[in-house]
Design a protein around this motif. Structure first.
Motif, PDB file in Angstrom:
ATOM      1  N   ARG A 138       0.824  -1.212   0.000  1.00  0.00           N
ATOM      2  CA  ARG A 138       0.000   0.000   0.000  1.00  0.00           C
ATOM      3  C   ARG A 138       0.861   1.267   0.000  1.00  0.00           C
ATOM      4  O   ARG A 138       0.547   2.238  -0.694  1.00  0.00           O
ATOM      5  CB  ARG A 138      -0.947  -0.010   1.206  1.00  0.00           C
ATOM      6  CG  ARG A 138      -2.029  -1.069   1.085  1.00  0.00           C
ATOM      7  CD  ARG A 138      -3.121  -0.931   2.125  1.00  0.00           C
ATOM      8  NE  ARG A 138      -2.674  -1.327   3.461  1.00  0.00           N
ATOM      9  CZ  ARG A 138      -2.458  -0.492   4.453  1.00  0.00           C
ATOM     10  NH1 ARG A 138      -2.626   0.807   4.282  1.00  0.00           N
ATOM     11  NH2 ARG A 138      -2.065  -0.944   5.635  1.00  0.00           N
ATOM     12  N   GLU A 139       1.962   1.258   0.737  1.00  0.00           N
ATOM     13  CA  GLU A 139       2.835   2.435   0.775  1.00  0.00           C
ATOM     14  C   GLU A 139       3.644   2.588  -0.508  1.00  0.00           C
ATOM     15  O   GLU A 139       4.176   3.668  -0.780  1.00  0.00           O
ATOM     16  CB  GLU A 139       3.757   2.360   1.982  1.00  0.00           C
ATOM     17  CG  GLU A 139       3.058   2.614   3.308  1.00  0.00           C
ATOM     18  CD  GLU A 139       2.444   4.010   3.395  1.00  0.00           C
ATOM     19  OE1 GLU A 139       3.080   4.972   2.918  1.00  0.00           O
ATOM     20  OE2 GLU A 139       1.316   4.131   3.916  1.00  0.00           O
ATOM     21  N   ALA A 140       3.730   1.517  -1.300  1.00  0.00           N
ATOM     22  CA  ALA A 140       4.413   1.597  -2.591  1.00  0.00           C
ATOM     23  C   ALA A 140       3.445   1.947  -3.721  1.00  0.00           C
ATOM     24  O   ALA A 140       3.810   1.874  -4.898  1.00  0.00           O
ATOM     25  CB  ALA A 140       5.114   0.273  -2.892  1.00  0.00           C
ATOM     26  N   GLY A 141       2.214   2.294  -3.365  1.00  0.00           N
ATOM     27  CA  GLY A 141       1.237   2.715  -4.362  1.00  0.00           C
ATOM     28  C   GLY A 141       0.304   1.625  -4.834  1.00  0.00           C
ATOM     29  O   GLY A 141      -0.467   1.833  -5.776  1.00  0.00           O
ATOM     30  N   GLY A 142       0.336   0.466  -4.193  1.00  0.00           N
ATOM     31  CA  GLY A 142      -0.518  -0.634  -4.596  1.00  0.00           C
ATOM     32  C   GLY A 142      -1.810  -0.709  -3.816  1.00  0.00           C
ATOM     33  O   GLY A 142      -2.081   0.102  -2.934  1.00  0.00           O
ATOM     34  N   VAL A 143      -2.603  -1.710  -4.142  1.00  0.00           N
ATOM     35  CA  VAL A 143      -3.896  -1.940  -3.510  1.00  0.00           C
ATOM     36  C   VAL A 143      -3.915  -3.374  -2.994  1.00  0.00           C
ATOM     37  O   VAL A 143      -3.416  -4.290  -3.661  1.00  0.00           O
ATOM     38  CB  VAL A 143      -5.061  -1.728  -4.505  1.00  0.00           C
ATOM     39  CG1 VAL A 143      -6.401  -2.019  -3.845  1.00  0.00           C
ATOM     40  CG2 VAL A 143      -5.024  -0.318  -5.064  1.00  0.00           C
ATOM     41  N   VAL A 144      -4.505  -3.567  -1.823  1.00  0.00           N
ATOM     42  CA  VAL A 144      -4.619  -4.898  -1.235  1.00  0.00           C
ATOM     43  C   VAL A 144      -6.081  -5.139  -0.881  1.00  0.00           C
ATOM     44  O   VAL A 144      -6.712  -4.308  -0.223  1.00  0.00           O
ATOM     45  CB  VAL A 144      -3.745  -5.041   0.027  1.00  0.00           C
ATOM     46  CG1 VAL A 144      -3.828  -6.466   0.574  1.00  0.00           C
ATOM     47  CG2 VAL A 144      -2.297  -4.673  -0.275  1.00  0.00           C
ATOM     48  N   THR A 145      -6.637  -6.270  -1.329  1.00  0.00           N
ATOM     49  CA  THR A 145      -8.033  -6.613  -1.042  1.00  0.00           C
ATOM     50  C   THR A 145      -8.124  -8.110  -0.753  1.00  0.00           C
ATOM     51  O   THR A 145      -7.137  -8.838  -0.858  1.00  0.00           O
ATOM     52  CB  THR A 145      -8.966  -6.296  -2.233  1.00  0.00           C
ATOM     53  OG1 THR A 145      -8.768  -7.277  -3.262  1.00  0.00           O
ATOM     54  CG2 THR A 145      -8.707  -4.911  -2.795  1.00  0.00           C
ATOM     55  N   ASP A 146      -9.338  -8.552  -0.429  1.00  0.00           N
ATOM     56  CA  ASP A 146      -9.586  -9.994  -0.400  1.00  0.00           C
ATOM     57  C   ASP A 146     -10.043 -10.433  -1.790  1.00  0.00           C
ATOM     58  O   ASP A 146     -10.022  -9.646  -2.746  1.00  0.00           O
ATOM     59  CB  ASP A 146     -10.581 -10.369   0.704  1.00  0.00           C
ATOM     60  CG  ASP A 146     -11.987  -9.824   0.474  1.00  0.00           C
ATOM     61  OD1 ASP A 146     -12.271  -9.268  -0.623  1.00  0.00           O
ATOM     62  OD2 ASP A 146     -12.822  -9.942   1.381  1.00  0.00           O
ATOM     63  N   PHE A 147     -10.484 -11.667  -1.932  1.00  0.00           N
ATOM     64  CA  PHE A 147     -10.843 -12.186  -3.248  1.00  0.00           C
ATOM     65  C   PHE A 147     -12.127 -11.570  -3.806  1.00  0.00           C
ATOM     66  O   PHE A 147     -12.432 -11.722  -4.990  1.00  0.00           O
ATOM     67  CB  PHE A 147     -10.979 -13.715  -3.198  1.00  0.00           C
ATOM     68  CG  PHE A 147      -9.663 -14.446  -3.265  1.00  0.00           C
ATOM     69  CD1 PHE A 147      -8.480 -13.838  -2.876  1.00  0.00           C
ATOM     70  CD2 PHE A 147      -9.609 -15.758  -3.714  1.00  0.00           C
ATOM     71  CE1 PHE A 147      -7.268 -14.500  -2.927  1.00  0.00           C
ATOM     72  CE2 PHE A 147      -8.406 -16.444  -3.772  1.00  0.00           C
ATOM     73  CZ  PHE A 147      -7.230 -15.820  -3.382  1.00  0.00           C
ATOM     74  N   GLU A 148     -12.882 -10.895  -2.949  1.00  0.00           N
ATOM     75  CA  GLU A 148     -14.098 -10.211  -3.391  1.00  0.00           C
ATOM     76  C   GLU A 148     -13.844  -8.743  -3.706  1.00  0.00           C
ATOM     77  O   GLU A 148     -14.775  -8.003  -4.033  1.00  0.00           O
ATOM     78  CB  GLU A 148     -15.175 -10.321  -2.316  1.00  0.00           C
ATOM     79  CG  GLU A 148     -15.613 -11.748  -2.014  1.00  0.00           C
ATOM     80  CD  GLU A 148     -16.269 -12.405  -3.220  1.00  0.00           C
ATOM     81  OE1 GLU A 148     -17.010 -11.709  -3.938  1.00  0.00           O
ATOM     82  OE2 GLU A 148     -16.014 -13.605  -3.442  1.00  0.00           O
ATOM     83  N   GLY A 149     -12.605  -8.302  -3.573  1.00  0.00           N
ATOM     84  CA  GLY A 149     -12.286  -6.901  -3.785  1.00  0.00           C
ATOM     85  C   GLY A 149     -12.590  -6.030  -2.584  1.00  0.00           C
ATOM     86  O   GLY A 149     -12.594  -4.808  -2.688  1.00  0.00           O
ATOM     87  N   LYS A 150     -12.827  -6.657  -1.448  1.00  0.00           N
ATOM     88  CA  LYS A 150     -13.142  -5.937  -0.212  1.00  0.00           C
ATOM     89  C   LYS A 150     -11.925  -5.909   0.720  1.00  0.00           C
ATOM     90  O   LYS A 150     -11.027  -6.748   0.588  1.00  0.00           O
ATOM     91  CB  LYS A 150     -14.325  -6.605   0.493  1.00  0.00           C
ATOM     92  CG  LYS A 150     -15.599  -6.631  -0.338  1.00  0.00           C
ATOM     93  CD  LYS A 150     -16.702  -7.401   0.379  1.00  0.00           C
ATOM     94  CE  LYS A 150     -17.966  -7.474  -0.469  1.00  0.00           C
ATOM     95  NZ  LYS A 150     -19.030  -8.269   0.184  1.00  0.00           N
ATOM     96  N   PRO A 151     -11.902  -4.999   1.698  1.00  0.00           N
ATOM     97  CA  PRO A 151     -10.760  -4.908   2.609  1.00  0.00           C
ATOM     98  C   PRO A 151     -10.876  -5.855   3.800  1.00  0.00           C
ATOM     99  O   PRO A 151     -10.557  -5.485   4.938  1.00  0.00           O
ATOM    100  CB  PRO A 151     -10.811  -3.447   3.056  1.00  0.00           C
ATOM    101  CG  PRO A 151     -12.262  -3.112   3.059  1.00  0.00           C
ATOM    102  CD  PRO A 151     -12.857  -3.871   1.896  1.00  0.00           C
ATOM    103  N   ASP A 152     -11.308  -7.070   3.547  1.00  0.00           N
ATOM    104  CA  ASP A 152     -11.564  -8.018   4.640  1.00  0.00           C
ATOM    105  C   ASP A 152     -10.523  -9.138   4.713  1.00  0.00           C
ATOM    106  O   ASP A 152     -10.757 -10.162   5.354  1.00  0.00           O
ATOM    107  CB  ASP A 152     -12.957  -8.636   4.482  1.00  0.00           C
ATOM    108  CG  ASP A 152     -14.065  -7.627   4.701  1.00  0.00           C
ATOM    109  OD1 ASP A 152     -13.839  -6.647   5.430  1.00  0.00           O
ATOM    110  OD2 ASP A 152     -15.150  -7.819   4.127  1.00  0.00           O
TER     111      ASP A 152
END
Length: 282
Positions: A242-256
Motif C-alpha cells: 500500500r505504501e508503494a502505491g498498490g492496492v490490497v483486497t480480499d478475493f471479493e475486492g473488499k478490505p476483509d
C-alpha cells in the motif's frame, strides 16, 4: 542508542523509546536484524536444526523459536507494555490492554530454510489501535531490508520503491502459493490459477508470503494472490504494498483480508483485472 537519565536516587535508568512510527520502525529493524543473524548462522550449517510438524505441511524448527525469542526480547526491552502476536507463541498476556500490537513471523519460509532454499524472511508489523502503521520484511540471505511506515512510502535498502505500472495481465508475472495447509480449497484454487495463468505471462510460487508482497511493492512481481493466510504472513507485507502505491483486497475486492486470510495485491490497474479472473472462477 538508548538514552539514559539520572533518577531521583542518583542511579541511572533507561528512558523508554518513544512509541512514534519512527521509533517503532527503528526497533522493528533492530529486531529483524537480530533474527536475521540467527538465520544466517544456521542456514549453511543445518546439522543442529530440529524440525517438528505442527500440522500437515506446517513445519517449525528450533531456529524459528530462537528467532522469535530474539525478536520478542528486543521488543520487550524497549516496549514492555506492548502486545505481541507471534506465529509460534501466540498472543502475549497484555495484547488486549495495549494500543500497540507487534505481529511477528520470525522465519517466513520455514520449509525453504529446512531444504536449504535461500528464500527466507523475517516479517514484523506493528499495529497502532488496530491500524498497521509499521512494516519490516528482512531477507537475511540477500541482506535486503524492506520497510514502510504509514503515510511515508516504502523503502528497500534506503531506496524508495513503487509497484509496477502494468495495466493488463498479459505481460504480468504474478506470485501465488498453493493452499497446501488447507487442501479442502484446492479445487477452487486450481480454477483461479487456471484462469490467471491463461491470461498472464507467467506465475511464480516461491514459498515465502512476506517476500511475495515485498516483491510486489518493489515492482519485481506485478501482483500476488493467496488463500488462507494468517496475520503474521501478511501484516508487514500488505503495508509495504500500500505504501508503494498498490492496492490490497480480499478475493471479493473488499478490505476483509485480515478476517478471511484471502489476499490479492497489485497496482490499482492490474488488481481490477486480477480480481475479475478470480471472481469468474466462482
Amino acid at each position: 542508542m538508548e538514552a539514559t537519565s539520572k533518577d531521583t536516587r542518583g542511579s541511572f535508568a533507561a528512558k523508554k523509546t518513544p512509541a512514534t512510527p519512527k521509533g517503532l520502525l527503528n526497533i522493528a529493524v533492530r529486531a529483524a536484524r537480530a533474527a536475521g543473524e540467527i538465520i544466517n548462522r544456521n542456514f549453511e550449517d543445518r546439522d543442529h536444526i530440529t524440525v517438528q510438524e505442527k500440522a500437515k505441511d506446517d513445519l517449525v524448527t528450533n531456529v524459528d523459536r530462537e528467532c522469535e525469542n530474539a525478536i520478542k526480547g528486543v521488543i520487550s526491552r524497549y516496549y514492555p507494555e506492548h502486545g505481541i502476536l507471534a506465529e509460534e507463541s501466540g498472543s502475549s498476556k497484555n495484547t488486549a490492554d495495549s494500543d500497540y500490537l507487534w505481529v511477528i513471523d520470525p522465519l517466513d519460509g520455514t520449509t525453504n530454510f529446512c531444504k536449504g532454499i535461500p528464500h527466507i524472511a523475517v516479517s514484523i508489523g506493528v499495529k497502532i489501535k488496530g491500524i498497521t502503521s509499521v512494516g519490516v520484511v528482512y531477507d537475511p540471505i540477500r541482506n535486503e531490508l524492506f520497510t514502510a511506515t504509514k503515510g511515508e512510502g516504502a523503502i528497500l535498502n534506503n531506496r524508495k520503491i513503487r509497484v509496477s505500472n502494468i495495466k493488463g495481465l498479459d505481460t504480468g508475472i504474478f506470485a501465488t502459493a498453493f493452499p497446501c495447509r488447507n487442501r479442502e480449497h484446492l479445487e477452487h484454487y486450481q480454477k483461479i490459477l487456471a484462469r490467471v495463468f491463461s491470461r498472464c505471462a507467467d506465475i511464480r510460487r516461491a514459498g515465502t508470503a512476506s517476500l511475495d508482497l515485498a516483491y510486489v511493492a518493489a515492482g519485481r512481481m506485478d501482483g500476488y494472490f493467496e488463500l488462507c493466510l494468517k496475520p503474521w504472513d501478511f501484516c508487514a507485507g500488505e503495508l509495504l504494498v500500500r505504501e508503494a502505491g498498490g492496492v490490497v483486497t480480499d478475493f471479493e475486492g473488499k478490505p476483509d483480508y485480515a478476517k478471511n486470510g484471502n489476499i490479492v495485491a497489485a497496482n490499482p490497474y492490474a488488481i481490477q483485472n486480477l480480481l475479475r479472473e478470480i471472481k469468474a472462477a466462482g
